[in-house]
Design a protein around this motif. Structure first.
Motif, PDB file in Angstrom:
ATOM      1  N   THR A  27      -0.984 -12.112  15.072  1.00  0.00           N
ATOM      2  CA  THR A  27       0.242 -12.139  14.264  1.00  0.00           C
ATOM      3  C   THR A  27       1.369 -12.743  15.101  1.00  0.00           C
ATOM      4  O   THR A  27       1.863 -13.822  14.816  1.00  0.00           O
ATOM      5  N   ASP A  87      -3.253  -8.675  10.494  1.00  0.00           N
ATOM      6  CA  ASP A  87      -4.261  -9.636  10.028  1.00  0.00           C
ATOM      7  C   ASP A  87      -5.696  -9.160  10.159  1.00  0.00           C
ATOM      8  O   ASP A  87      -6.610  -9.852   9.762  1.00  0.00           O
ATOM      9  N   ASP A 116      -6.057  -3.350  10.468  1.00  0.00           N
ATOM     10  CA  ASP A 116      -4.685  -3.280   9.931  1.00  0.00           C
ATOM     11  C   ASP A 116      -4.637  -2.835   8.475  1.00  0.00           C
ATOM     12  O   ASP A 116      -3.569  -2.518   7.958  1.00  0.00           O
ATOM     13  N   LEU A 124      -1.396  -1.600   6.421  1.00  0.00           N
ATOM     14  CA  LEU A 124      -0.815  -2.494   5.409  1.00  0.00           C
ATOM     15  C   LEU A 124      -0.587  -1.736   4.108  1.00  0.00           C
ATOM     16  O   LEU A 124       0.405  -1.950   3.409  1.00  0.00           O
ATOM     17  N   ALA A 156       0.235  -9.714   5.048  1.00  0.00           N
ATOM     18  CA  ALA A 156      -0.939 -10.164   5.809  1.00  0.00           C
ATOM     19  C   ALA A 156      -0.748 -11.605   6.257  1.00  0.00           C
ATOM     20  O   ALA A 156      -0.198 -12.431   5.538  1.00  0.00           O
ATOM     21  N   ALA A 206      -7.696  -7.608   5.234  1.00  0.00           N
ATOM     22  CA  ALA A 206      -6.249  -7.487   5.425  1.00  0.00           C
ATOM     23  C   ALA A 206      -5.530  -8.118   4.236  1.00  0.00           C
ATOM     24  O   ALA A 206      -4.583  -7.551   3.687  1.00  0.00           O
ATOM     25  N   ALA A 220      -2.870  -6.287   1.307  1.00  0.00           N
ATOM     26  CA  ALA A 220      -1.452  -6.611   1.459  1.00  0.00           C
ATOM     27  C   ALA A 220      -0.751  -6.848   0.125  1.00  0.00           C
ATOM     28  O   ALA A 220      -1.387  -7.078  -0.894  1.00  0.00           O
ATOM     29  N   VAL A 277       0.986 -12.393   1.261  1.00  0.00           N
ATOM     30  CA  VAL A 277       0.118 -13.073   2.227  1.00  0.00           C
ATOM     31  C   VAL A 277       0.832 -14.339   2.704  1.00  0.00           C
ATOM     32  O   VAL A 277       1.301 -15.130   1.893  1.00  0.00           O
TER      33      VAL A 277
END
Length: 685
Positions: free
Chosen positions: A379, A573, A577, A581, A589, A597, A601, A604
């Motif tokens: 990230t 990501d 996660d 999230l 994400a 991920a 999310a 994105v």
């Protein structure tokens, strides 16, 4: 590294892994979801069929005949065209709202569905009564147009945001379907679901681990980044634990199974995702809250209108017609389009900037965000190693890099690739390698220009008893102090050089952190990496708060703790996660991450650019402001229309007729549509 591993592709998406939940998390997720089991196509089809049924209803409507001064064609049974079509429309077009209203009322959270159901039921019930002989004028045209506009709104909203969450399916796909069980001197392939605690299994190079266990024999490295967020491959020797879903590196391992099925670490993450989905869906959207208030206002005012006029001595029919008008007018057409039209424009603007919106509530949650928790690997960093420093004595950096790259070019290891890239970046020649050999868990060796060299872990040099100069020891200590991976270049007698490798920080990460601070937000870094790595990256980026060595299940816990201090966004990501999230008020994400991920999310970021986090939050604030404005325009006219419809100005000879109500309604719908398009002018850079 946290890119989806090619080996994941070998698991069969359609086979049911041993821990896949048939209901998935979907049931949990949809407990309070007004769109449970709905698709944009369903709303689209119902909208067009309802629209076709509406045209004859409008033509035969008494109200429209009065306003436009025409007479509809008369034929035997023409008086029953509207009651029949109105009944079909009420049950075909309106059923989705009636079912939604039941769900909302059971959950004791009346919202949009309940308000629409109230409006169409009042219009339909009264109109049918008039058709059966009650004095008055029917509301079939109102019933029809209300259903049409609400179906259109829901179709637009769902088409712009396809929010089906498949996180659990994606997680289930990560598990291999077969395992190699060792029985005496033979190996048999069995389904993973048949594995039992205590079984001895073989994991070949490049394969995924089918169950949690302990290494009994062999040495290798494992890619566990998908689960732990640790960016470097983890060495495995007898006695070390391995986790289901991890990908084996270069050596074959014999493993004793310790946990299978529901008990594996991956299954526990599955459960965390399910729980997070269930708690997440209790958020009631802004439009639903407004619709909920209108529902109570409509019920109260409608009942009061009816009772007051009866008490004043007016007849039953007069009181009832005013009460029904109040209830019908309280459900404004524009309300059905206020949010969807903003969403259509917001998702289009977001897509232009590489931001995909998976959940419309994201915009509503995002406006209050105070903390932005960011995963480090993949990230803020690229999840790819680069050579940060070369510590060498007697030889130049170019010479040692050229030697190391020649050997590493034949290795599959991620650290090896970083050294090869560094040499290629400088355009260095590569001497020819003879007698190359990979030593699992240690490194590689080979003969270059008649001399034997090794490249590998610094511990290998210690085991071989090779000499290390003081200057090189200092270099190694510095690299380890920064939490970097060190690779040693050795000949037969001594260590010639150390290469310090670090996960590359994304170019825009520093600017993103500065802009988040400028927006009044607090960035917090969360990583599975070591304290030293976390500290180094945090200092380079200017992040004051960070958490290191965080296990997957703890990420969601840290996000939960941050939420007690203020609304929190989480950017990540990896599979590890996914629970965080979902736990966060806003899940973002990074597009280069795993499907899991992305599925978990709200937003994105396609480009994997940390600056897009800033853009997404700016867009969310602008979108929310537009939603509030549109809800004001959609419902504001009610402040005037409802009292007039209730007959407050009746002594002055003024009663709001459905005609004038329809004019008000059309006007607010036009304003709402124009206001929504203004969102496209927002500057995100």
């Amino acid at each position: 590294m946290k890119h989806e591993n090619p080996h994941h592709k070998h698991s069969h998406p359609h086979s049911e892994p041993q821990h896949a939940h048939p209901s998935g998390g979907h049931a949990a997720h949809t407990g309070h979801d007004k769109h449970a089991g709905h698709t944009p196509e369903m709303f689209r089809d119902r909208f067009f069929v309802s629209l076709l049924l509406t045209l004859p209803i409008l033509y035969f409507s008494e109200h429209l005949q009065d306003w436009f001064g025409y007479r509809a064609a008369q034929f035997p049974g023409s008086a029953w065209v509207n009651p029949v079509l109105g009944t079909i429309l009420y049950f075909y077009g309106g059923l989705v709202f009636l079912k939604g209203a039941l769900r909302e009322l059971r959950a004791r959270t009346p919202g949009m569905m309940t308000l629409i159901a109230l409006g169409i039921t009042a219009a339909y019930g009264y109109s049918l009564a008039v058709s059966l002989g009650l004095p008055g004028k029917p509301f079939y045209w109102e019933l029809a147009t209300l259903i049409d506009v609400m179906l259109l709104g829901h179709w637009l909203e769902m088409a712009s945001v396809q929010a089906a969450s498949r996180a659990l399916e994606e997680l289930s796909k990560l598990m291999p379907t077969t395992a190699h069980r060792i029985l005496g001197d033979r190996i048999e392939d069995i389904p993973v679901s048949a594995l039992k605690e205590g079984d001895l299994i073989l994991i070949r190079p490049g394969e995924q681990v089918p169950a949690d266990g302990v290494v009994v024999e062999g040495a290798s490295t494992m890619n566990e980044a998908f689960l732990t967020g640790e960016s470097r491959p983890v060495p495995k020797e007898p006695g070390d634990e391995v986790i289901a879903g991890a990908v084996n590196g270069e050596g074959a391992l014999k493993v004793r199974v310790t946990r299978t099925g529901e008990a594996t670490t991956l299954s526990q993450i599955l459960r965390l995702v399910q729980e997070a989905q269930a708690s997440r869906s209790r958020f009631q959207a802004l439009a639903d809250r407004v619709a909920g208030w209108l529902f109570y206002i409509a019920l109260t005012l409608g009942t009061l209108t009816f009772l007051v006029w009866l008490a004043l001595g007016r007849d039953f029919n007069f009181a009832l017609s005013l009460a029904v008008t109040v209830v019908v007018i309280a459900c404004p057409h524009a309300l059905g389009l206020a949010i969807p039209l903003v969403m259509v424009n917001a998702t289009a603007l977001a897509a232009r900037h590489g931001i995909l919106v998976r959940n419309r509530e994201a915009f509503e949650r995002a406006r209050e965000i105070r903390f932005v928790a960011l995963d480090k690997t993949g990230t803020l960093t690229e999840g790819r190693f680069a050579v940060r420093a070369i510590y060498a004595e007697e030889f130049s950096e170019e010479e040692v890099l050229s030697l190391a790259a020649a050997l590493e070019a034949l290795s599959e290891h991620p650290l090896a690739q970083a050294i090869v890239e560094a040499a290629e970046g400088k355009g260095l020649p590569r001497p020819e390698v003879r007698d190359f050999q990979a030593v699992p868990g240690k490194g590689v060796e080979g003969t270059l220009e008649g001399k034997r060299y090794r490249v590998g872990r610094p511990e290998w040099a210690e085991e071989l008893g090779l000499r290390v100069s003081e200057a090189l020891k200092r270099g190694l200590r510095e690299a380890e102090g920064r939490g970097e991976s060190a690779v040693a270049l050795m000949d037969e007698e001594r260590v010639l050089a150390y290469f310090a490798l670090a996960d590359r920080i994304r170019p825009s990460a520093k600017e993103a952190v500065q802009r988040l601070k400028a927006m009044g937000l607090t960035p917090v870094m969360i990583t599975g990496d070591a304290e030293a790595v976390a500290k180094t990256v945090a200092q380079e980026l200017g992040i004051e708060r960070y958490h290191a060595r965080v296990l997957p299940q703890d990420k969601a816990r840290i996000v939960r703790e941050l939420k007690t201090q203020g609304p929190t966004a989480f950017v990540g990501d990896g599979i590890n996660d996914a629970p965080a999230l979902l736990e966060a008020d806003l899940g973002i994400a990074i597009g280069a991450g795993t499907n899991v991920a992305i599925e978990a999310a709200d937003l994105v970021l396609v480009e994997s650019d940390p600056l897009d986090v800033v853009r997404a939050l700016l867009l969310a604030r602008a979108t929310y402001a537009k939603m509030v404005q549109n809800l004001f325009w959609a419902t504001g006219y009610n402040a005037i229309a409802l009292p007039l419809a209730a007959g407050v100005a009746y002594p002055l000879g003024i009663v709001l007729s459905p005609a004038v109500g329809a004019l008000f309604m059309s006007l607010s719908t036009v304003i709402v549509a124009l206001n929504a398009t203004l969102l496209r002018r927002v500057r995100l850079d």
